[in-house]
Design an enzyme around this catalytic site. Structure first.
Site, mmCIF file in Angstrom:
data_model
loop_
_atom_site.group_PDB
_atom_site.id
_atom_site.type_symbol
_atom_site.label_atom_id
_atom_site.label_comp_id
_atom_site.label_asym_id
_atom_site.label_seq_id
_atom_site.Cartn_x
_atom_site.Cartn_y
_atom_site.Cartn_z
ATOM 1 N N ASP A 207 0.845 -1.192 0.000
ATOM 2 C CA ASP A 207 0.000 0.000 0.000
ATOM 3 C C ASP A 207 0.883 1.246 0.000
ATOM 4 O O ASP A 207 1.842 1.330 0.770
ATOM 5 C CB ASP A 207 -0.912 0.005 1.238
ATOM 6 C CG ASP A 207 -1.987 1.070 1.167
ATOM 7 O OD1 ASP A 207 -3.090 0.757 0.685
ATOM 8 O OD2 ASP A 207 -1.730 2.213 1.587
ATOM 9 N N HIS A 220 -4.972 14.312 -9.509
ATOM 10 C CA HIS A 220 -5.056 12.893 -9.872
ATOM 11 C C HIS A 220 -4.118 12.524 -11.023
ATOM 12 O O HIS A 220 -3.723 11.358 -11.141
ATOM 13 C CB HIS A 220 -6.500 12.533 -10.217
ATOM 14 C CG HIS A 220 -7.393 12.470 -9.013
ATOM 15 N ND1 HIS A 220 -7.493 11.342 -8.219
ATOM 16 C CD2 HIS A 220 -8.204 13.401 -8.436
ATOM 17 C CE1 HIS A 220 -8.333 11.569 -7.224
ATOM 18 N NE2 HIS A 220 -8.784 12.812 -7.338
ATOM 19 N N ASP A 224 -1.844 9.376 -10.735
ATOM 20 C CA ASP A 224 -1.770 8.284 -11.713
ATOM 21 C C ASP A 224 -0.324 8.027 -12.135
ATOM 22 O O ASP A 224 0.076 6.876 -12.331
ATOM 23 C CB ASP A 224 -2.609 8.622 -12.949
ATOM 24 C CG ASP A 224 -4.106 8.513 -12.684
ATOM 25 O OD1 ASP A 224 -4.485 8.000 -11.612
ATOM 26 O OD2 ASP A 224 -4.889 8.949 -13.550
ATOM 27 N N GLU A 250 -4.500 2.430 -4.493
ATOM 28 C CA GLU A 250 -3.046 2.391 -4.326
ATOM 29 C C GLU A 250 -2.574 1.047 -3.784
ATOM 30 O O GLU A 250 -1.477 0.942 -3.228
ATOM 31 C CB GLU A 250 -2.608 3.513 -3.377
ATOM 32 C CG GLU A 250 -3.041 3.363 -1.928
ATOM 33 C CD GLU A 250 -4.420 3.923 -1.636
ATOM 34 O OE1 GLU A 250 -4.676 4.289 -0.473
ATOM 35 O OE2 GLU A 250 -5.255 3.996 -2.551
#
Length: 353
Positions: A207, A220, A224, A250
């Site tokens: 994570d 974002h 990405d 994630e």
């Protein structure tokens, strides 16, 4: 001839799995064309450089796979510049390129173009020049292979990172367990010590720490980009026979084949360190937390749950670390069957990752 070709095409189109598709096309090339050697190679990027490594190949008149070889090499692959014929073929945007090597071997490079990109190529070698008939048969086989690979990429791959997606996990997990069953986890010290020293399979849940902050602070698009770069590091940190998945958001999952506990800890720690030392555009430094567990004859849900518990222990105790489920259990830091309280697995962390 025509009947045999149709049989191979039926075999190729009967699969819904990349590995079996690769094996089928290699078998068809071996039986229909009689090539001396051939390899299905995957292309991937690491630190701005392209690498290639084989997934399936023909050697000694037989089709072999990375799963069978169980290579322990830490090498991510070979730089694509080691194969000038392939480089030229892609640079010139050709469907194929034939070259003759110093040993007299004739080699055909065939990149598999998908949406103007190449992530897979074939290297086909023969002792004699390729005849028009051989090329025609290969083109028929490879046209079907190309189309089916495109369909499988759409169904099996995460569209952003190109890693395997959540839908493929159960099948890949079952194949790993069935290929080489692991011993169930026991509480006997001698058996536990033997288990730690012998080679086994491992599952890790990864994570990205504080990923919500990345999206909130940088947007974002940069989020990405972080996910794509993390996926690239994952590809180069694990071998071709290991399996790497993006489960969503994630969160990533790794199935690590045939490694001792010490090797597994070393590999996961090396990946954690590589991420920490990597510079991400605009964002700078990020870190990851990792929890892992041994794969036994338990169900995927149970194994995932154990790795999940270890992951959220790592996140609740400083992040940017690797935690092993059995070790935490032995130290009394986790309880058997107790779920991680921080979050439910597969969902965003309300505590910002």
């Amino acid at each position: 001839m025509m009947g045999s070709l149709l049989d191979h095409l039926v075999e190729i189109t009967g699969h819904r799995d990349h590995d079996l598709l690769d094996i089928s096309v290699m078998t068809a090339l071996l039986n229909m064309v009689g090539v001396a050697e051939a390899r299905v190679m995957e292309l991937f990027q690491s630190r701005g450089e392209l690498f290639v490594r084989p997934r399936v190949w023909i050697s000694g008149g037989a089709v072999k796979t990375v799963d069978e070889e169980q290579s322990s090499s830490d090498q991510p692959g070979e730089p694509i510049v080691s194969f000038p014929g392939l480089v030229a073929c892609i640079a010139q945007r050709k469907a194929r390129l034939e070259e003759t090597r110093e040993n007299g071997q004739h080699v055909l490079w065939i990149p598999i173009w998908q949406n103007d990109k190449v992530s897979t190529c074939l290297e086909i070698a023969h002792t004699q020049p390729f005849t028009a008939q051989m090329l025609q048969v290969m083109e028929g086989i490879l046209s079907v292979y190309r189309n089916y690979q495109s369909l499988l990429d759409y169904s099996e791959r995460d569209s952003l990172t190109g890693l395997l997606n959540r839908k493929t996990f159960d099948e890949k997990f079952a194949r790993m367990v069935n290929a080489k069953p692991s011993e169930s986890v026991t509480r006997d010290d001698n058996e536990r010590r033997h288990h730690a020293e012998s080679k086994s399979q491992w599952l890790a849940v990864i994570d990205i720490d504080h990923f919500k902050r990345v999206n909130d602070q940088f947007g974002h698009l940069y989020g990405d980009e972080v996910l794509i770069l993390v996926a690239n590091v994952l590809r180069t940190s694990f071998r071709a026979q290991d399996r790497v998945f993006r489960f969503g958001g994630e969160e990533f999952v790794v199935l690590l084949r045939s490694a001792t506990l010490a090797d597994a800890q070393m590999v996961f720690e090396r990946f954690r360190s590589n991420i920490e030392q990597n510079s991400f555009p605009q964002v700078g430094q990020i870190t990851v937390s990792i929890g892992f567990a041994s794969i036994s004859q338990e169900t995927p849900v149970v194994i995932l749950g154990r790795a999940d518990q270890a992951l959220y222990y790592a996140k609740d105790h400083g992040r940017n670390q690797v935690c092993y489920y059995d070790e935490l259990l032995d130290q009394g830091l986790l309880q058997v069957g107790k779920k991680a309280e921080s979050v439910e697995f597969f969902f965003d962390d309300p505590a910002e990752g």
